[in-house]
Design a protein around this motif. Structure first.
Motif, PDB file in Angstrom:
ATOM      1  N   ASN A   1       0.786  -0.892  -0.408  1.00  0.00           N
ATOM      2  CA  ASN A   1      -0.884   0.603   0.049  1.00  0.00           C
ATOM      3  C   ASN A   1       1.108   0.712  -0.255  1.00  0.00           C
ATOM      4  N   ALA A   2       0.297   2.132  -0.252  1.00  0.00           N
ATOM      5  CA  ALA A   2       0.878   4.141  -0.209  1.00  0.00           C
ATOM      6  C   ALA A   2       0.988   3.622   0.698  1.00  0.00           C
ATOM      7  N   GLU A   3       1.352   3.858   1.958  1.00  0.00           N
ATOM      8  CA  GLU A   3       2.147   3.899   3.799  1.00  0.00           C
ATOM      9  C   GLU A   3       3.204   2.674   3.241  1.00  0.00           C
ATOM     10  N   GLU A   4       3.375   2.285   3.225  1.00  0.00           N
ATOM     11  CA  GLU A   4       4.145   1.074   3.480  1.00  0.00           C
ATOM     12  C   GLU A   4       5.415   2.180   1.874  1.00  0.00           C
ATOM     13  N   VAL A   5       4.753   2.036   0.686  1.00  0.00           N
ATOM     14  CA  VAL A   5       5.812   3.097   0.021  1.00  0.00           C
ATOM     15  C   VAL A   5       6.168   4.171  -0.013  1.00  0.00           C
TER      16      VAL A   5
ATOM     17  N   GLU B   1      -2.246   9.420  -6.542  1.00  0.00           N
ATOM     18  CA  GLU B   1      -1.878   8.907  -5.124  1.00  0.00           C
ATOM     19  C   GLU B   1      -0.731   9.322  -5.122  1.00  0.00           C
ATOM     20  N   VAL B   2       0.349   9.827  -5.268  1.00  0.00           N
ATOM     21  CA  VAL B   2       1.776   9.863  -4.989  1.00  0.00           C
ATOM     22  C   VAL B   2       2.244   9.970  -3.805  1.00  0.00           C
ATOM     23  N   VAL B   3       3.584   8.925  -3.844  1.00  0.00           N
ATOM     24  CA  VAL B   3       4.454   9.223  -2.385  1.00  0.00           C
ATOM     25  C   VAL B   3       5.766   9.828  -3.428  1.00  0.00           C
ATOM     26  N   LEU B   4       6.235  10.766  -2.268  1.00  0.00           N
ATOM     27  CA  LEU B   4       7.118  11.521  -2.541  1.00  0.00           C
ATOM     28  C   LEU B   4       8.655  11.316  -2.633  1.00  0.00           C
ATOM     29  N   PRO B   5       9.939  11.932  -3.850  1.00  0.00           N
ATOM     30  CA  PRO B   5      10.515  12.135  -2.743  1.00  0.00           C
ATOM     31  C   PRO B   5      11.043  12.249  -1.042  1.00  0.00           C
ATOM     32  N   SER B   6       9.806  12.836  -0.832  1.00  0.00           N
ATOM     33  CA  SER B   6       9.679  12.868   0.400  1.00  0.00           C
ATOM     34  C   SER B   6       9.721  12.461   1.883  1.00  0.00           C
TER      35      SER B   6
END
Length: 477
Positions: free
Chosen positions: A48-52, A169-174
């Motif tokens: 999921n996104a939280e794990e990413v 929905e995107v995981v940023l480099p931060s």
């Protein structure tokens, strides 16, 4: 450091989803064409996104590069890391859920690891169409499709992946998550941030989900294969088809006889739709072919009859040499299979120098003529495999020597071949990458043809989002 890193990653996704064994990692470290081979510390498979986001934060703290990966069907080496072995590959394949189908809003919310073919099937089950369609649809994933702004065969009517996405929905480099999953056609609240990530090849962040557009499912389809004498004839036919059928023209694909010949040679059971002689079933009538498709919501008989009438008139006027109109869905599928197996047939044939270019539709004929003459003058006997989406000016234009033994030496000439092809593309106001992206393959070419102002704007965006340069390094810039 690597051992500690793997322990921390295992705590996030479970030890079974952190691959370190060489055999298990191998498929993730080579691209589909077998041209790029990379190395990595490990493969991490979040759910999921939280794990990413947690994975990104761990890698950021350790200063470890990240290589996002979807279906690994890239043609430009964008989906595999470099050979340093310092990167962590983040595979999105477990994130394959369809979160919502909103038929009334004509949208679907999907996770990045959803295989394109699965999305198409889910749309059909809801009485809708998701029109993105390409040869790798059985294995490519929507996250990768969006990250490369994939095109495919129905761009003419529905647009590229960029036009098919409403929210991301995107995981940023931060390590932060941008929750931009909005199913709105109108949202005029500042910068359209999703467009920064579409086509960025994972260099600005990791797409983890998307809201995509759906369309009414066509009730009727007419598919035809035409024999023609030149790309210029194809452009003329495109104009006539658009004038007659308008938006009902879904696809218009140009295929050279050399391209089709590779399919007939390498794909068991493949047969030309229009053979030149009953004594030689692989002999082709003309040097070029056009595959067209019309679709609509009206009566099937009306659309087929109109298509048949058009083809008859085109034959009388000498615009085409011959044509076959598919009489069933099965026959239409066989015609499309010839087109979709072109890349596979080329792969079987061996390495070639590949170009994915676009020029204004009106200049397709000029490009093919000029590039062909220049390449034959520089490399006598060269074989040019040309096919593509004439409706949007995108050609796949590939070169090799007819004898496989000669190709190793010829491949060393790629920089010079690129310069011949890309200089002509540039002179015609075209692009050196139409739908495959930049990846590792075209980084140098991008810097050569983009202006200094364009390159600095792109670098400034990269610095803003990813100041440490850890997100898919070595790609695009």
């Amino acid at each position: 450091m690597t051992a500690t890193l793997i322990e921390r990653l295992s705590a996030i996704v479970g030890a079974e989803n952190v691959l370190t064994d060489a055999v298990a990692m191998a498929p993730y470290l080579v691209d589909w064409r077998g041209r790029y081979h990379g190395a990595a510390r490990c493969i991490v498979r979040p759910d999921n996104a939280e794990e990413v986001a947690a994975i990104v934060r761990v890698c950021l703290a350790a200063g470890v590069p990240i290589a996002p990966q979807g279906g690994n069907t890239s043609h430009c080496g964008a989906s595999v890391p470099d050979t340093s072995g310092t990167a962590v590959i983040v595979s999105l394949s477990r994130m394959n859920r369809i979160r919502e189908v909103d038929a009334a809003n004509n949208t679907m919310t999907v996770e990045a690891g959803c295989v394109l073919q699965t999305i198409q099937a889910a749309a059909r089950a809801a009485g809708r169409l998701f029109p993105l369609s390409l040869a790798a649809e059985g294995s490519c994933q929507i996250g990768g499709n969006l990250s490369t702004n994939a095109g495919g065969v129905q761009v003419l009517r529905y647009g590229n992946a960029r036009e098919l996405a409403l929210g991301l929905e995107v995981v940023l480099p931060s390590g932060e998550i941008w929750h931009g999953l909005r199913g709105l056609r109108k949202d005029n609240t500042g910068y359209d941030l999703k467009q920064l990530f579409i086509g960025a090849e994972g260099t600005l962040g990791i797409i983890t989900a998307a809201v995509i557009k759906l369309f009414p499912l066509p009730g009727t389809v007419a598919t035809a294969w035409l024999s023609i004498d030149s790309p210029a004839a194809a452009v003329r036919l495109l104009g006539e088809l658009q004038a007659r059928f308008g938006a009902a023209l879904t696809a218009c694909e140009l295929i050279s006889d050399i391209s089709l010949g590779l399919v007939l040679k390498h794909i068991p059971g493949a047969q030309p739709p229009l053979a030149a002689s009953p004594d030689d079933p692989h002999a082709l009538r003309t040097p070029w072919h056009l595959l067209i498709e019309l679709s609509g919501t009206g009566e099937e008989a009306d659309l087929r009859a109109a298509c048949e009438e058009f083809l008859g008139a085109a034959l009388e006027k000498g615009w085409i040499d011959d044509a076959v109109l598919a009489q069933s869905g099965e026959q239409a599928a066989r015609l499309w299979d010839l087109r979709e197996r072109l890349s596979e047939a080329q792969k079987i044939e061996g390495f070639s120098i590949k170009h994915d270019v676009s020029v204004p539709v009106s200049r397709i004929g000029e490009f093919v003529e000029r590039a062909g003459a220049a390449l034959q003058a520089a490399y006598p006997g060269i074989r040019i495999v040309a096919f593509g989406h004439v409706g949007d000016g995108n050609l796949h234009y590939n070169q090799s020597k007819p004898e496989a033994a000669e190709n190793a030496e010829f491949m060393a000439a790629q920089p010079d071949v690129n310069r011949i092809v890309h200089d002509i593309v540039d002179a015609l106001g075209g692009s050196i990458s139409a739908e495959h992206g930049i990846g590792q393959l075209k980084r140098g070419e991008l810097a050569h043809y983009k202006s200094a102002v364009e390159m600095e704007m792109m670098r400034a965006i990269k610095r803003t989002f990813d100041p440490l340069g850890l997100m898919n390094p070595g790609k695009v810039l």
